[in-house]
Design a protein around this motif. Sequence first.
Motif, PDB file in Angstrom:
ATOM      1  N   PRO A 182       0.593  -1.149   0.032  1.00  0.00           N
ATOM      2  CA  PRO A 182       0.141   0.022  -0.025  1.00  0.00           C
ATOM      3  C   PRO A 182       0.964   1.337   0.167  1.00  0.00           C
ATOM      4  O   PRO A 182       0.158   2.292  -0.354  1.00  0.00           O
ATOM      5  CB  PRO A 182      -0.901   0.028   1.388  1.00  0.00           C
ATOM      6  N   TYR A 183       2.077   1.414   0.381  1.00  0.00           N
ATOM      7  CA  TYR A 183       2.970   2.343   0.511  1.00  0.00           C
ATOM      8  C   TYR A 183       3.659   2.843  -0.945  1.00  0.00           C
ATOM      9  O   TYR A 183       4.219   3.736  -0.861  1.00  0.00           O
ATOM     10  CB  TYR A 183       4.051   2.244   1.299  1.00  0.00           C
ATOM     11  N   GLY A 221       2.574 -16.581 -10.906  1.00  0.00           N
ATOM     12  CA  GLY A 221       1.349 -17.475 -10.435  1.00  0.00           C
ATOM     13  C   GLY A 221       0.799 -16.567  -9.288  1.00  0.00           C
ATOM     14  O   GLY A 221      -0.329 -17.225  -8.776  1.00  0.00           O
ATOM     15  N   THR A 222       1.264 -15.256  -8.836  1.00  0.00           N
ATOM     16  CA  THR A 222       0.844 -14.752  -7.758  1.00  0.00           C
ATOM     17  C   THR A 222      -0.615 -13.993  -8.454  1.00  0.00           C
ATOM     18  O   THR A 222      -0.743 -13.499  -9.374  1.00  0.00           O
ATOM     19  CB  THR A 222       1.787 -13.742  -7.461  1.00  0.00           C
ATOM     20  N   GLN A 223      -1.480 -14.267  -7.379  1.00  0.00           N
ATOM     21  CA  GLN A 223      -2.830 -13.625  -7.583  1.00  0.00           C
ATOM     22  C   GLN A 223      -3.481 -12.472  -6.757  1.00  0.00           C
ATOM     23  O   GLN A 223      -2.666 -12.506  -5.639  1.00  0.00           O
ATOM     24  CB  GLN A 223      -3.902 -14.702  -7.399  1.00  0.00           C
ATOM     25  N   ILE A 224      -4.264 -11.526  -7.234  1.00  0.00           N
ATOM     26  CA  ILE A 224      -4.930 -10.494  -6.254  1.00  0.00           C
ATOM     27  C   ILE A 224      -6.158 -10.168  -6.876  1.00  0.00           C
ATOM     28  O   ILE A 224      -6.365 -10.567  -8.063  1.00  0.00           O
ATOM     29  CB  ILE A 224      -3.860  -9.351  -6.551  1.00  0.00           C
ATOM     30  N   VAL A 255      -5.106  -3.552   2.820  1.00  0.00           N
ATOM     31  CA  VAL A 255      -4.984  -4.955   3.483  1.00  0.00           C
ATOM     32  C   VAL A 255      -6.205  -5.631   3.146  1.00  0.00           C
ATOM     33  O   VAL A 255      -7.345  -5.007   3.392  1.00  0.00           O
ATOM     34  CB  VAL A 255      -4.662  -4.935   5.060  1.00  0.00           C
ATOM     35  N   ALA A 256      -6.221  -7.101   2.536  1.00  0.00           N
ATOM     36  CA  ALA A 256      -7.396  -7.644   2.257  1.00  0.00           C
ATOM     37  C   ALA A 256      -8.299  -7.896   3.373  1.00  0.00           C
ATOM     38  O   ALA A 256      -7.934  -8.068   4.531  1.00  0.00           O
ATOM     39  CB  ALA A 256      -6.849  -8.833   1.635  1.00  0.00           C
ATOM     40  N   ASN A 257      -9.536  -7.938   3.435  1.00  0.00           N
ATOM     41  CA  ASN A 257     -10.514  -8.260   4.254  1.00  0.00           C
ATOM     42  C   ASN A 257     -10.739  -9.635   4.302  1.00  0.00           C
ATOM     43  O   ASN A 257     -11.147 -10.111   3.222  1.00  0.00           O
ATOM     44  CB  ASN A 257     -11.801  -7.766   3.993  1.00  0.00           C
ATOM     45  N   LYS A 258     -10.121 -10.500   5.226  1.00  0.00           N
ATOM     46  CA  LYS A 258     -10.144 -11.834   5.333  1.00  0.00           C
ATOM     47  C   LYS A 258     -11.584 -12.589   4.924  1.00  0.00           C
ATOM     48  O   LYS A 258     -11.547 -13.681   4.571  1.00  0.00           O
ATOM     49  CB  LYS A 258      -9.298 -12.674   6.514  1.00  0.00           C
ATOM     50  N   GLN A 259     -12.349 -11.830   5.732  1.00  0.00           N
ATOM     51  CA  GLN A 259     -13.835 -12.417   5.215  1.00  0.00           C
ATOM     52  C   GLN A 259     -14.293 -12.475   3.805  1.00  0.00           C
ATOM     53  O   GLN A 259     -14.910 -13.224   3.857  1.00  0.00           O
ATOM     54  CB  GLN A 259     -14.816 -11.480   6.212  1.00  0.00           C
ATOM     55  N   PHE A 260     -13.728 -11.837   3.059  1.00  0.00           N
ATOM     56  CA  PHE A 260     -14.324 -11.800   1.799  1.00  0.00           C
ATOM     57  C   PHE A 260     -13.315 -12.000   0.567  1.00  0.00           C
ATOM     58  O   PHE A 260     -13.392 -12.111  -0.596  1.00  0.00           O
ATOM     59  CB  PHE A 260     -14.766 -10.376   1.365  1.00  0.00           C
ATOM     60  N   ASP A 266      -1.991 -10.955   0.798  1.00  0.00           N
ATOM     61  CA  ASP A 266      -2.397 -10.055   1.946  1.00  0.00           C
ATOM     62  C   ASP A 266      -3.018  -8.935   1.696  1.00  0.00           C
ATOM     63  O   ASP A 266      -3.671  -8.128   2.514  1.00  0.00           O
ATOM     64  CB  ASP A 266      -1.093  -9.639   2.425  1.00  0.00           C
ATOM     65  N   TYR A 267      -2.983  -8.420   0.297  1.00  0.00           N
ATOM     66  CA  TYR A 267      -3.615  -7.229  -0.122  1.00  0.00           C
ATOM     67  C   TYR A 267      -4.595  -7.335  -1.221  1.00  0.00           C
ATOM     68  O   TYR A 267      -4.625  -8.342  -1.760  1.00  0.00           O
ATOM     69  CB  TYR A 267      -2.621  -6.169  -0.763  1.00  0.00           C
TER      70      TYR A 267
END
Length: 623
Positions: A182-183, A221-224, A255-260, A266-267
């Motif tokens: 995020p920075y 192979g990294t996803q977001i 920062v990713a909302n773990k619920q969704f 992580d982001y």
Amino acid sequence: MDKTVSPDAISTILSNPSPDSSSDIPEIVVQVLDLKLTGNRYMFNASDGKKRLKAILPSNLSSEVISGNIQNKGLIRLLDYALNEIPTKSEKYLIVTKCEVVSPALEMEIKIEVKSDESGIIFKPKQEDEVKKDGPGIVLKPKQEMVAKSAAQILRDQNGNMAPAARLAMTRRVHPLVSLNPYQGNWTIKVRVTSKGNMRTYKNVRGEGCVFNVELTDEDGTQIQATMFNEAARKFYDRFQLGKVYYISRGTLRVANKQFKTVQNDYEMNLNENSEVEEAVNETAFIPQTKFNFVPIDELGRYVNGTELVDIIGVVQNVSPTMSIRRKSNNEMVPKRDITVADETKRTVTVSLWNELATNVGQELLDNADKSPIVAIKSLKVGDFQGISLSTLGRSTVLVNPDLPEAKKLKSWYESEGKGTSMASIGSGLGSLAKSGARSMYSDRVSLTHITSNPSLGDEKPVFFSIKAYISLIKPDQAMWYRACKTCNKKVTDALGSGYWCEGCQKNDEECSLRYIMVARVCDGSGEAWISIFNEEAERIIGCSADELNELKSQLGDDNSYQMKLKEVTWVPHLLRVSVAQQEYNNEKRQRVTVRAVAPVDFAAESKFLLEEISKKVSHQNA
């Protein structure tokens, strides 16, 4: 020759903080010092024996530390990296995006004595135009000329008359997803759309709006997950096409909302109407296709009604016609189609396809049902309908007969063995358990002491937990059942004359049934507690109905079958789903623990759960 660090490796990194490609990176070997877990990432000090630089291993490299490949005081070779400035920190951080292990842990830290001439100037390897000396002991590095260009500019340069390689060398580098945080201000990524959700509308106190998500995958192979609202959603919905490759810039991360969150990152990314999205042409083989993390059908139980989505692969056994379901939220009719799939665990599960997946892919499956097609489905919600069931979401992806090794293996198994094998539904026998709450036997497991040592639990509303415990005592002299109406199960009283009166049904009946309402003492390794158990759950624990136990109690003789039956069921382990609430008794609040579901201990699943818990505790201790 002993393995050691590269001379002046840290200075080399500082002089080239953002290499355009891995081929531009010289030999850089550093020693890993002070390796520790911070959050869900490992941090360390990269050392060349003279200088140190704080460094971060992204979460996708954590497995290298856990497996013991990357060790404290070991050596690693940097294959790709980025040097990021973090506003809240006074130092720059080295983000290691690719590396390889040169050596396991050395006996000690490498320290190189700094030699200087009479004027105190530090000698460094000669690199043309790299350093300037300005007085004794001071080393100045020239300002690196970097032209920050957006995704659109990169595409224009590539498609123009200029040589793409020459132009790209002057542009900002394409960042790997794993290096983003995020920075960072300006970045450009090159990704494939591996999942695209439907456009959804919402309504809140600020008004109405629309939103949709895409899942993006880079060459590593990294996803977001990227989310777009309102104007951005309308601007980019048609532009983003599943399977195509894009350059993206001017987005933001949080920062990713773990619920969704739906991917392991992580982001999460947000794109607004000023973000730039440009298609990268002729890049069909550059970025990986949809990435799956398949869960075997017989392991779906632990995901029931949880927030984590699952991917499955299976052979289609049955396809239903399309049906229309009225949505409660807006009274809209939406198409739905159920398919039944099986895998090598010899279990089947029902998958509900919704909206376009029901009408398009669902019709394709119906037309080819006699050929037993293979389906790979990404991002499924696990529910408790009929015990265990799966349902697609707006972001779900369905591939029919995909070109995957898992699909070929499954097809081969089905043709040689599976076609003639008897299959059992994964939800068979679990329907009533799921309705009673036996859906989180592992996700929120606690000890009995956690419940009994917190007397305020359930003060405002009941709270639910899962426990693994032994029945240690069932008092034989308690009132273990009540007389119930056979129609509504409510309590009945003796009617005038004969029979039984049900207040709920407002009628007399000649017969009634007995239903359990009992208390028992349970214990685990932390302590013990008294719990209330009702009919269905008590039947699973005792192994017979209340009517059958009453018959044993009425039998005469020295051999008391009733008490023997109660004794048989003690010291047997159970997985219990319980509710904790406050109950007032004689103007005093008391904690009441009620069993909502019972399941036998699956020792394989239990072992996996315990191993995961041990791993979490070890990681926490090492932090």
